[in-house]
Motif scaffolding. Structure first.
Motif, mmCIF file in Angstrom:
data_model
loop_
_atom_site.group_PDB
_atom_site.id
_atom_site.type_symbol
_atom_site.label_atom_id
_atom_site.label_comp_id
_atom_site.label_asym_id
_atom_site.label_seq_id
_atom_site.Cartn_x
_atom_site.Cartn_y
_atom_site.Cartn_z
ATOM 1 N N ARG A 76 -40.310 43.562 -53.332
ATOM 2 C CA ARG A 76 -41.377 42.442 -52.966
ATOM 3 C C ARG A 76 -41.805 41.839 -54.229
ATOM 4 O O ARG A 76 -42.256 40.706 -54.240
ATOM 5 N N ARG A 77 -41.394 42.529 -55.599
ATOM 6 C CA ARG A 77 -41.852 41.834 -56.834
ATOM 7 C C ARG A 77 -40.775 41.251 -57.431
ATOM 8 O O ARG A 77 -41.094 40.576 -58.477
ATOM 9 N N GLY A 78 -39.742 40.846 -56.788
ATOM 10 C CA GLY A 78 -38.889 40.067 -57.192
ATOM 11 C C GLY A 78 -37.496 40.723 -57.882
ATOM 12 O O GLY A 78 -36.567 39.968 -58.361
ATOM 13 N N TRP A 79 -37.431 41.961 -57.897
ATOM 14 C CA TRP A 79 -36.118 42.737 -58.493
ATOM 15 C C TRP A 79 -35.133 42.646 -57.150
ATOM 16 O O TRP A 79 -35.373 42.894 -55.906
ATOM 17 N N HIS A 80 -33.933 42.511 -57.551
ATOM 18 C CA HIS A 80 -32.792 42.508 -56.883
ATOM 19 C C HIS A 80 -32.037 43.807 -56.739
ATOM 20 O O HIS A 80 -31.332 44.042 -57.470
ATOM 21 N N ILE A 81 -32.739 44.850 -55.875
ATOM 22 C CA ILE A 81 -32.394 46.376 -55.950
ATOM 23 C C ILE A 81 -31.646 46.735 -54.831
ATOM 24 O O ILE A 81 -31.951 46.284 -53.507
ATOM 25 N N ARG A 82 -30.230 46.956 -54.691
ATOM 26 C CA ARG A 82 -29.473 47.464 -53.777
ATOM 27 C C ARG A 82 -29.957 48.926 -53.527
ATOM 28 O O ARG A 82 -30.500 49.613 -54.073
ATOM 29 N N ALA B 282 -46.068 59.080 -61.463
ATOM 30 C CA ALA B 282 -45.333 58.515 -62.338
ATOM 31 C C ALA B 282 -44.716 57.445 -61.800
ATOM 32 O O ALA B 282 -44.544 56.412 -62.518
ATOM 33 N N ASN B 283 -44.331 57.327 -60.316
ATOM 34 C CA ASN B 283 -43.836 56.063 -59.606
ATOM 35 C C ASN B 283 -44.951 54.891 -59.876
ATOM 36 O O ASN B 283 -44.491 53.914 -60.161
ATOM 37 N N ASP B 284 -46.093 55.288 -59.757
ATOM 38 C CA ASP B 284 -47.243 54.199 -59.753
ATOM 39 C C ASP B 284 -47.169 53.798 -61.240
ATOM 40 O O ASP B 284 -47.420 52.303 -61.390
ATOM 41 N N ALA B 285 -47.036 54.275 -62.269
ATOM 42 C CA ALA B 285 -47.062 54.190 -63.544
ATOM 43 C C ALA B 285 -45.966 53.126 -63.750
ATOM 44 O O ALA B 285 -45.894 52.145 -64.486
ATOM 45 N N VAL B 286 -44.745 53.473 -63.257
ATOM 46 C CA VAL B 286 -43.697 52.533 -63.315
ATOM 47 C C VAL B 286 -43.760 51.140 -62.526
ATOM 48 O O VAL B 286 -43.726 49.972 -63.237
ATOM 49 N N LEU B 287 -44.490 51.182 -61.312
ATOM 50 C CA LEU B 287 -44.775 49.718 -60.691
ATOM 51 C C LEU B 287 -45.836 49.131 -61.637
ATOM 52 O O LEU B 287 -45.803 47.815 -61.829
ATOM 53 N N ALA B 288 -46.835 49.905 -62.186
ATOM 54 C CA ALA B 288 -47.663 49.047 -63.206
ATOM 55 C C ALA B 288 -47.212 48.452 -64.009
ATOM 56 O O ALA B 288 -47.174 47.229 -64.673
ATOM 57 N N ALA B 289 -46.117 49.182 -64.962
ATOM 58 C CA ALA B 289 -45.512 48.766 -66.121
ATOM 59 C C ALA B 289 -44.460 47.662 -65.781
ATOM 60 O O ALA B 289 -44.584 46.824 -66.456
ATOM 61 N N LEU B 290 -44.091 47.735 -64.765
ATOM 62 C CA LEU B 290 -42.845 46.579 -64.261
ATOM 63 C C LEU B 290 -43.780 45.328 -63.631
ATOM 64 O O LEU B 290 -43.187 44.289 -63.788
ATOM 65 N N ALA B 291 -44.899 45.336 -63.423
ATOM 66 C CA ALA B 291 -45.458 44.241 -62.852
ATOM 67 C C ALA B 291 -45.563 43.152 -63.532
ATOM 68 O O ALA B 291 -45.379 41.949 -63.108
#
Length: 349
Positions: A267-273, A319-328
């Protein structure tokens, strides 16, 4: 002074400690630490064989799945012979090749991050002794389907051992997974690797196992280290097998978090398979180097391959929420056009 890491998501470890029942079994074993374990782990071998519904003479144990892989190479490879594997892949493969004096033959992945089965077959020759498939693949999480794997194995000459590394197989769901017992019946040159490090959360105890034809397993067992599986690890594995239902629910939670992470990052623009391991693979040309820097700033440790990709272990929800916040701040742009400096941060215009 080094800044402490808050979330360790670099080694594809389980985010959960051993279950209470497993810890109690370990504690009981610690009380007998002055006694040697079995010379060879016959009891544990029989337990795993019954669990996998195979004969005990088709099971070999080692110091993690990487230990079993080393035993295989010691058994079948002479110095100067070659080991073929996809690259990028598990970092230990070239190290193991060096340990036995084998010539490493890395074969590039496809642009989609999959193992190129045709190119792997083309790399085989009279000096090849082992070819490796990692399924699900590390680090991309891609999967070789049952039909593709069966066709691949049929084309491998019998003088070459196929090493099928299934360290992450418990995390692959609702997919066309290979039928391992059937493959073993038809391919006596196949060794399947499994581990208790990932889904079972026993990474520090180092227990892995291989499944194969009795003749191949007998050769590998000749390389087995006496007293090589300690009593605490043995107790933990036996208790984990008894708690299979609880552990499966933990795996279900990891898979749910993997899918949540995948959905949010796309949703945030990353192209992840789609991935089938306990991690996600963020690949260039997406801004993986900028993402790695943002994670470091957020004190999140991930596996960074500069200019190539970023492997994120699925951790706890926190931890996963921290990842999402960092990559935002680095994911709201398309690499084909805009610069990250032109993207508005979350919640701002």
């Amino acid at each position: 002074m080094d800044v402490p890491v808050l979330h360790r998501l670099a080694l594809n470890e389980s985010p959960y400690p051993p279950l209470p029942s497993v810890r109690r079994a370990m504690q009981r074993a610690v009380a007998q630490a002055h006694r040697y374990p079995q010379f060879y782990p016959d009891d544990l071998t029989q337990r795993i064989a019954a669990w996998c519904q195979v004969s005990p003479d088709g099971v070999v144990l080692g110091n993690g799945s990487v230990g079993v892989a080393l035993q295989l190479l010691q058994a079948v490879v002479e110095p100067g012979e070659s080991l073929v594997y996809a690259w990028r892949s598990f970092d230990a493969y070239p190290l193991l090749a060096a340990m036995v004096g084998a010539r490493p033959v890395p074969v590039p992945l496809t642009p989609e991050g999959c193992q190129d089965l045709g190119a792997l077959l083309a790399a085989l020759d009279e000096r090849t002794r082992v070819v490796v498939l990692c399924n699900p693949h590390n680090p991309t999480g891609s999967l070789v389907t049952a039909d593709a794997l069966s066709a691949f194995l049929r084309q491998i000459p019998r003088h070459i051992t196929a090493l099928l590394d299934e360290a992450y197989v418990e995390f692959a769901r609702n997919t066309d997974l290979p039928d391992t017992p059937t493959l073993l019946l038809h391919h006596p040159n196949l060794l399947v690797l499994r581990t208790f490090s990932k889904a079972y959360g026993l990474a520090a105890l180092r227990v892995g196992y291989g499944l194969g034809a009795p003749g191949l397993v007998a050769r590998i067992r000749r390389q087995q280290l006496p007293f090589g599986i300690n009593a605490v690890a043995t107790a933990a594995v036996k208790a984990s097998l008894r708690a299979a239902g609880e552990l499966r629910r933990r795996v279900d939670t990891v898979i749910a978090e993997r899918e949540r992470l995948h959905h949010q990052l796309v949703r945030r623009g990353w192209h992840i398979r789609p991935g089938h391991a306990n991690s996600l693979w963020l690949a260039a040309p997406d801004p993986v180097d900028e993402g790695a820097a943002a994670l470091v700033s957020a004190r999140v440790q991930a596996r960074h391959y500069p200019g190539e990709g970023l492997r994120l272990t699925v951790g706890s929800r926190q931890a996963n929420d921290a990842v999402l916040a960092a990559l935002a701040g680095v994911s709201r742009y398309e690499v084909s056009g805009r610069s990250p400096s032109t993207a508005a941060p979350e919640g701002h215009t």
